[in-house]
Scaffold this motif. Structure first.
Motif, short mmCIF file in Angstrom:
data_model
loop_
_atom_site.label_atom_id
_atom_site.label_comp_id
_atom_site.label_asym_id
_atom_site.label_seq_id
_atom_site.Cartn_x
_atom_site.Cartn_y
_atom_site.Cartn_z
N GLY A 90 6.63 0.93 0.61
CA GLY A 90 5.44 1.07 1.00
C GLY A 90 4.74 0.30 2.14
O GLY A 90 5.93 -0.73 2.67
N HIS A 91 3.79 -0.02 2.59
CA HIS A 91 3.25 -0.83 3.71
C HIS A 91 3.06 -2.38 3.27
O HIS A 91 2.32 -2.44 2.03
N ARG A 96 0.81 -1.14 0.06
CA ARG A 96 -0.06 0.10 -0.01
C ARG A 96 0.86 1.14 -0.03
O ARG A 96 1.93 1.53 0.88
N LEU A 97 0.81 1.97 -1.08
CA LEU A 97 1.80 3.23 -1.32
C LEU A 97 1.25 4.32 -0.20
O LEU A 97 0.18 4.24 0.03
N ALA A 98 2.15 5.35 -0.09
CA ALA A 98 1.74 6.55 0.84
C ALA A 98 0.34 7.01 0.32
O ALA A 98 0.24 7.45 -0.85
N ASN A 99 -0.43 7.25 1.32
CA ASN A 99 -1.54 7.92 1.17
C ASN A 99 -2.64 7.38 0.24
O ASN A 99 -3.49 8.06 -0.24
N GLN A 100 -2.48 6.03 0.16
CA GLN A 100 -3.42 5.67 -0.89
C GLN A 100 -4.40 4.32 0.06
O GLN A 100 -3.83 3.79 0.94
N SER A 125 -4.76 10.29 14.02
CA SER A 125 -4.42 9.52 12.88
C SER A 125 -5.70 8.80 12.12
O SER A 125 -5.79 8.72 11.10
N HIS A 157 6.89 -1.98 6.68
CA HIS A 157 7.16 -1.33 5.51
C HIS A 157 8.27 -2.21 4.73
O HIS A 157 9.33 -2.59 5.56
N HIS A 215 3.24 -4.20 12.13
CA HIS A 215 3.08 -2.93 11.16
C HIS A 215 4.52 -2.87 10.61
O HIS A 215 5.32 -2.91 11.08
N TYR A 221 -6.12 5.48 13.12
CA TYR A 221 -5.55 4.29 12.79
C TYR A 221 -5.30 3.78 14.38
O TYR A 221 -5.11 4.50 15.15
N GLU A 266 -2.66 2.77 16.62
CA GLU A 266 -1.24 3.03 16.63
C GLU A 266 -0.61 2.30 17.89
O GLU A 266 -1.40 1.90 18.78
#
Length: 142
Positions: A89-90, A45-49, A121, A76, A74, A123, A125
């Motif tokens: 990404g994630h 999962r790419l940034a901010n997607q 956020s 990356h 979590h 999410y 965390e």
């Protein structure tokens, strides 16, 4: 800190295997220290997607980082293709090992990694707890 070292074989799913290891060993707090290997498929999962993207080909794993625990992990990852183009990404399920993934994990027996919803956020965390202090407080109250 304790260490766990493992090798994943061709066609295994990187994230599925890491999550299974966390639950098999009941790891409360751990992290990826290093990972080298290769993939034939990467799902990130790419940034901010909102959703993941799957890439097919041959990729070198340049970096895998993450915090791990039975309450949630979590990760990356950064990968490079045959021309050296780098993508990161994630980490999501769907990353298939090509030849190997050689991974070393650090385990922190005195810590507990928890996940709680963060209103800022949106999410779940990381919340770090000291197991030793919690154990001492519980035994002092008992």
């Amino acid at each position: 800190m304790q260490a766990i070292a493992l090798r994943l074989a061709p066609n295994q799913d990187l994230k599925e295997e890491l999550d299974a290891l966390v639950h098999r060993h009941q790891l409360n707090a751990a992290c990826i220290l290093t990972c080298v290997g290769s993939l034939t498929q990467a799902t990130l999962r790419l940034a901010n997607q909102p959703d993941g993207t799957t890439y097919t080909g041959h990729f070198e794993i340049l970096s895998l980082t993450g915090v791990m625990g039975v309450q949630g992990s979590h990760y990356h990852m950064a990968i490079a293709d045959s021309e050296g183009q780098t993508l990161g990404g994630h980490l999501l399920e769907g990353c298939r090992i090509y030849t190997t993934a050689e991974i070393v994990i650090g385990v922190f027996p005195d810590l507990m990694f928890d996940r709680q919803h963060c209103p800022e956020s949106g999410y779940p965390e990381l919340v770090v707890r000291n197991q030793t202090a919690s154990s001492k407080a519980a035994s002092n109250n008992g």
